[in-house]
Design a protein around this motif. Structure first.
Motif, PDB file in Angstrom:
ATOM      1  N   LEU A  40       0.822  -1.210   0.000  1.00 33.24           N
ATOM      2  CA  LEU A  40       0.000   0.000   0.000  1.00 33.24           C
ATOM      3  C   LEU A  40       0.860   1.267   0.000  1.00 33.24           C
ATOM      4  O   LEU A  40       0.533   2.255  -0.668  1.00 33.24           O
ATOM      5  N   LEU A  41       1.958   1.246   0.759  1.00 34.56           N
ATOM      6  CA  LEU A  41       2.872   2.398   0.785  1.00 34.56           C
ATOM      7  C   LEU A  41       3.420   2.684  -0.609  1.00 34.56           C
ATOM      8  O   LEU A  41       3.485   3.842  -1.042  1.00 34.56           O
ATOM      9  N   ILE A  42       3.801   1.629  -1.316  1.00 40.68           N
ATOM     10  CA  ILE A  42       4.380   1.789  -2.651  1.00 40.68           C
ATOM     11  C   ILE A  42       3.323   2.252  -3.652  1.00 40.68           C
ATOM     12  O   ILE A  42       3.553   3.189  -4.431  1.00 40.68           O
ATOM     13  N   ILE A  43       2.161   1.608  -3.629  1.00 39.82           N
ATOM     14  CA  ILE A  43       1.090   1.938  -4.588  1.00 39.82           C
ATOM     15  C   ILE A  43       0.601   3.372  -4.369  1.00 39.82           C
ATOM     16  O   ILE A  43       0.436   4.137  -5.325  1.00 39.82           O
ATOM     17  N   TRP A  44       0.346   3.740  -3.116  1.00 38.16           N
ATOM     18  CA  TRP A  44      -0.203   5.075  -2.850  1.00 38.16           C
ATOM     19  C   TRP A  44       0.806   6.180  -3.203  1.00 38.16           C
ATOM     20  O   TRP A  44       0.422   7.248  -3.665  1.00 38.16           O
ATOM     21  N   LYS A  45       2.078   5.882  -2.993  1.00 33.16           N
ATOM     22  CA  LYS A  45       3.104   6.879  -3.324  1.00 33.16           C
ATOM     23  C   LYS A  45       3.119   7.163  -4.820  1.00 33.16           C
ATOM     24  O   LYS A  45       3.361   8.292  -5.255  1.00 33.16           O
ATOM     25  N   LYS A  46       2.830   6.150  -5.624  1.00 31.14           N
ATOM     26  CA  LYS A  46       2.836   6.325  -7.082  1.00 31.14           C
ATOM     27  C   LYS A  46       1.640   7.119  -7.583  1.00 31.14           C
ATOM     28  O   LYS A  46       1.649   7.607  -8.711  1.00 31.14           O
ATOM     29  N   ILE A 100      -2.248  13.280   0.071  1.00 29.83           N
ATOM     30  CA  ILE A 100      -2.495  12.579   1.332  1.00 29.83           C
ATOM     31  C   ILE A 100      -1.307  11.645   1.591  1.00 29.83           C
ATOM     32  O   ILE A 100      -0.972  10.826   0.735  1.00 29.83           O
ATOM     33  N   PRO A 101      -0.644  11.767   2.728  1.00 25.76           N
ATOM     34  CA  PRO A 101       0.546  10.937   2.997  1.00 25.76           C
ATOM     35  C   PRO A 101       0.247   9.451   2.875  1.00 25.76           C
ATOM     36  O   PRO A 101      -0.789   8.972   3.362  1.00 25.76           O
ATOM     37  N   SER A 102       1.153   8.737   2.234  1.00 23.24           N
ATOM     38  CA  SER A 102       0.961   7.293   2.040  1.00 23.24           C
ATOM     39  C   SER A 102       0.929   6.554   3.368  1.00 23.24           C
ATOM     40  O   SER A 102       0.219   5.544   3.509  1.00 23.24           O
ATOM     41  N   ALA A 103       1.671   7.056   4.373  1.00 16.97           N
ATOM     42  CA  ALA A 103       1.686   6.398   5.684  1.00 16.97           C
ATOM     43  C   ALA A 103       0.299   6.438   6.327  1.00 16.97           C
ATOM     44  O   ALA A 103      -0.123   5.470   6.982  1.00 16.97           O
ATOM     45  N   LEU A 104      -0.416   7.547   6.150  1.00 12.78           N
ATOM     46  CA  LEU A 104      -1.759   7.663   6.732  1.00 12.78           C
ATOM     47  C   LEU A 104      -2.705   6.634   6.118  1.00 12.78           C
ATOM     48  O   LEU A 104      -3.464   5.962   6.836  1.00 12.78           O
ATOM     49  N   ILE A 105      -2.663   6.495   4.806  1.00 12.77           N
ATOM     50  CA  ILE A 105      -3.549   5.553   4.121  1.00 12.77           C
ATOM     51  C   ILE A 105      -3.183   4.113   4.458  1.00 12.77           C
ATOM     52  O   ILE A 105      -4.040   3.319   4.888  1.00 12.77           O
ATOM     53  N   ALA A 106      -1.898   3.772   4.274  1.00 15.57           N
ATOM     54  CA  ALA A 106      -1.474   2.387   4.464  1.00 15.57           C
ATOM     55  C   ALA A 106      -1.649   1.936   5.906  1.00 15.57           C
ATOM     56  O   ALA A 106      -2.259   0.888   6.182  1.00 15.57           O
ATOM     57  N   LEU A 107      -1.128   2.716   6.849  1.00  9.32           N
ATOM     58  CA  LEU A 107      -1.213   2.320   8.251  1.00  9.32           C
ATOM     59  C   LEU A 107      -2.652   2.378   8.765  1.00  9.32           C
ATOM     60  O   LEU A 107      -3.059   1.547   9.591  1.00  9.32           O
ATOM     61  N   GLY A 108      -3.420   3.338   8.271  1.00  6.01           N
ATOM     62  CA  GLY A 108      -4.818   3.438   8.692  1.00  6.01           C
ATOM     63  C   GLY A 108      -5.620   2.224   8.286  1.00  6.01           C
ATOM     64  O   GLY A 108      -6.333   1.616   9.108  1.00  6.01           O
ATOM     65  N   LEU A 137       4.842  -1.060  11.127  1.00  2.00           N
ATOM     66  CA  LEU A 137       5.916  -0.099  11.399  1.00  2.00           C
ATOM     67  C   LEU A 137       7.242  -0.586  10.804  1.00  2.00           C
ATOM     68  O   LEU A 137       8.052   0.217  10.340  1.00  2.00           O
ATOM     69  N   SER A 138       7.465  -1.889  10.801  1.00  2.00           N
ATOM     70  CA  SER A 138       8.685  -2.422  10.175  1.00  2.00           C
ATOM     71  C   SER A 138       8.654  -2.185   8.669  1.00  2.00           C
ATOM     72  O   SER A 138       9.678  -1.876   8.056  1.00  2.00           O
ATOM     73  N   ALA A 139       7.475  -2.305   8.053  1.00  2.00           N
ATOM     74  CA  ALA A 139       7.338  -2.023   6.614  1.00  2.00           C
ATOM     75  C   ALA A 139       7.607  -0.546   6.329  1.00  2.00           C
ATOM     76  O   ALA A 139       8.259  -0.196   5.331  1.00  2.00           O
ATOM     77  N   LEU A 140       7.123   0.317   7.223  1.00  2.00           N
ATOM     78  CA  LEU A 140       7.372   1.754   7.062  1.00  2.00           C
ATOM     79  C   LEU A 140       8.870   2.054   7.121  1.00  2.00           C
ATOM     80  O   LEU A 140       9.400   2.837   6.319  1.00  2.00           O
ATOM     81  N   LEU A 141       9.589   1.406   8.038  1.00  2.00           N
ATOM     82  CA  LEU A 141      11.028   1.623   8.149  1.00  2.00           C
ATOM     83  C   LEU A 141      11.786   1.026   6.959  1.00  2.00           C
ATOM     84  O   LEU A 141      12.842   1.530   6.579  1.00  2.00           O
TER      85      LEU A 141
END
Length: 540
Positions: A167-173, A178-186, A350-354
């Protein structure tokens, strides 16, 4: 003002989970990362030079801080942060910020790439849900531990981490604001809460992993109370605070200060390039120093300017220090009002975010470009800094990296120096007698170049009785060079030869006069020196 408030909120959303993830990766409770972001965002903005830099915990510090936590505990970490703040202020007051900006590119790339590899490696445990009771030791030992622990692989933790990363990768593209971290982690947090409650999967979260006890407050996850002032050394007994402890902590503190200064000034260079402003490096370091002195009194870990958050701030419309302050206030409000909900963030997410942070700071394109195109000296420096950072210790890597940078600078400065015989090129003086030699000296004369000149002039043919040194292009003359020149002058006097200096600038001439050079004649113009040499008669 509106743009800076919105930008601060955006950066706050990014910094909220990231600050917790960085604290956890360092080996301390997640709320310490939040406390760091709150204090650093306010104090670095107020006392620093940059208007747009966002400060807080950063990934660059993880490699340095983990060994400190393992050896000295959280109290040792807080004391190291305090000492590093004092060192940063001294660097700023001594106007050394400009020198830190000159650290060669291969050194900084070697550091950052090495840090990225280590951070990525450390995330394997939570990404795959491995069970490791004591995840310590050097890099190789940790690799072996990870390999031997794959029998404890947890499919649900792995799926949680993989879904977050995807999700972090897809949303960033999507290039969404809207920050990708908010979408993915939410999204993933909501799913994890659902599956944990309905199917009892027991996917690890902040709430299930961390507990706290602050005064009368006790619970799991993130404590929903404001920052508490406390002395960094309050858990030490009076007899434990001594010079021996400070001596042990000092090398770690120096490494934190140097890396923090590099990261902060690199961030300033990037933000200045994006905004067209000019950051005062020394004032910025003083601001970072004040920040790191204050942070430990609220339980925070070392902080510096964060490049990713700064870039996000600029791209979101941040133009003043208000955005950094708003970002801190947003995190504070989150602790007070939604701490129980934040605590449901999965550890695997959180490990995926790092992992994303590690990839973004890996400098892989620049790393490979240096390997392909740079001179061999730069490649050796790059690989040395990278290897030391990964395999040994960031403290050692910083020390040796700075030493290599100095050696590389000295070598290249020596390469700028030259001493050339120019008799045959003097068309304006075709009738120069054979016993006269004229040398052009170009570049700074310091200890490295001085030995080169000494070797050249010591091998002059015995039949040449007069030597003219044209020093018009000599800008620097240090004590080693003066000693070498004095040795040459004395040697010439013993052999009944004449050494003449020409073209000296005022500063170099004054140095020679103070050194009381005997048996030497000086001229401001080369032509005057040549005319004098033609008439000069050696003593019998």
């Amino acid at each position: 003002m509106k743009d800076n408030i919105l930008s601060g909120l955006t950066v706050g959303i990014i910094a909220l989970p990231l600050s917790m993830a960085l604290a956890i990766a360092t080996g301390v409770p997640p709320q310490l990362g939040l406390y760091t972001a709150i204090i650093a965002g306010i104090f670095a903005a107020i006392f620093g030079s940059s208007k747009v830099n966002i400060s807080g915990p950063t990934a660059a510090f993880i490699v340095i801080l983990i060994p400190i936590v393992q050896e000295f505990g959280i109290t040792g970490l807080l004391l190291c942060g305090l000492l590093s703040g004092i060192i940063l202020i001294l660097i700023g007051l001594l106007k050394l910020g400009n020198l830190i900006e000159l650290v060669p590119y291969p050194v900084t790339v070697g550091f950052t790439s090495g840090i990225a590899v280590v951070i990525a490696t450390f995330q394997v445990k939570d990404f795959f849900g491995l069970t490791i009771d004591n995840f310590s030791g050097n890099y190789i030992e940790k690799i072996i531990l990870l390999f031997n622990s794959f029998s404890t692989f947890n499919l649900y933790e792995f799926l949680t981490a993989s879904a977050t990363l995807l999700l972090l990768i897809i949303w960033k593209k999507t290039k969404s604001k809207i920050p990708s971290a908010l979408i993915a982690l939410g999204i993933i947090t909501i799913l994890v809460v659902f599956f944990n409650s309905q199917y009892g999967l027991n996917i690890s979260t902040i709430n299930s992993t961390f507990s706290y006890k602050i005064g009368n407050f006790e619970g799991s996850g993130i404590p929903p109370i404001p920052l508490q002032f406390s002395l960094p050394w309050e858990f030490l007994k009076p007899n434990e605070i001594n010079l021996d402890l400070l001596v042990k902590l000092l090398p770690h503190s120096i490494a934190i200060a140097i890396l923090g200064a590099l990261e902060s000034l690199l961030c300033a260079v990037i933000s200045d390039g994006m905004t067209g402003s000019k950051t005062d490096p020394n004032k910025e370091l003083i601001g970072q120093g004040i920040t790191n002195i204050v942070v430990p009194f609220f339980g925070g870990i070392p902080a510096t300017a964060a490049i990713a958050r700064t870039v996000a701030n600029i791209n979101s419309g941040g133009t003043s220090k208000l955005s950094s302050i708003v970002h801190s206030l947003f995190i504070l409000a989150s602790i007070l009002f939604i701490a129980p909900y934040i605590s449901y963030l999965p550890m695997a997410s959180l490990s995926a975010l790092l992992l994303m942070v590690a990839w973004n700071m890996s400098e892989i394109k620049h790393f490979t470009n240096i390997l392909k195109t740079a001179p061999k000296d730069d490649i050796y420096v790059l690989l040395t800094c990278f290897s030391l950072t990964v395999l040994i210790d960031m403290q050692v890597a910083v020390a040796i990296g700075i030493a290599l940078a100095s050696i590389l600078f000295i070598k290249r400065t020596i390469d700028l120096y030259s001493i050339e015989l120019v008799n045959e090129n003097l068309d304006t003086h075709p009738d120069i007698p054979k016993e006269i030699l004229i040398y052009d000296i170009n570049g700074p004369m310091f200890f490295g170049a001085a030995h080169k000149a000494l070797k050249t002039l010591s091998n002059i043919n015995e039949q040449k009785s007069i030597v003219i040194l044209n020093m018009k292009n000599v800008s620097i003359l240090d004590i080693t060079a003066m000693v070498a020149l004095k040795s040459i002058v004395d040697n010439f006097e013993v052999k009944n030869k004449k050494l003449i200096f020409a073209g000296l600038n005022k500063r170099v001439l004054q140095k020679l006069e103070r050194a009381k050079f005997d048996y030497v004649t000086t001229f401001s113009e080369i032509e005057d020196a040549i005319n004098y040499a033609k008439k000069y008669k050696p003593r019998e």
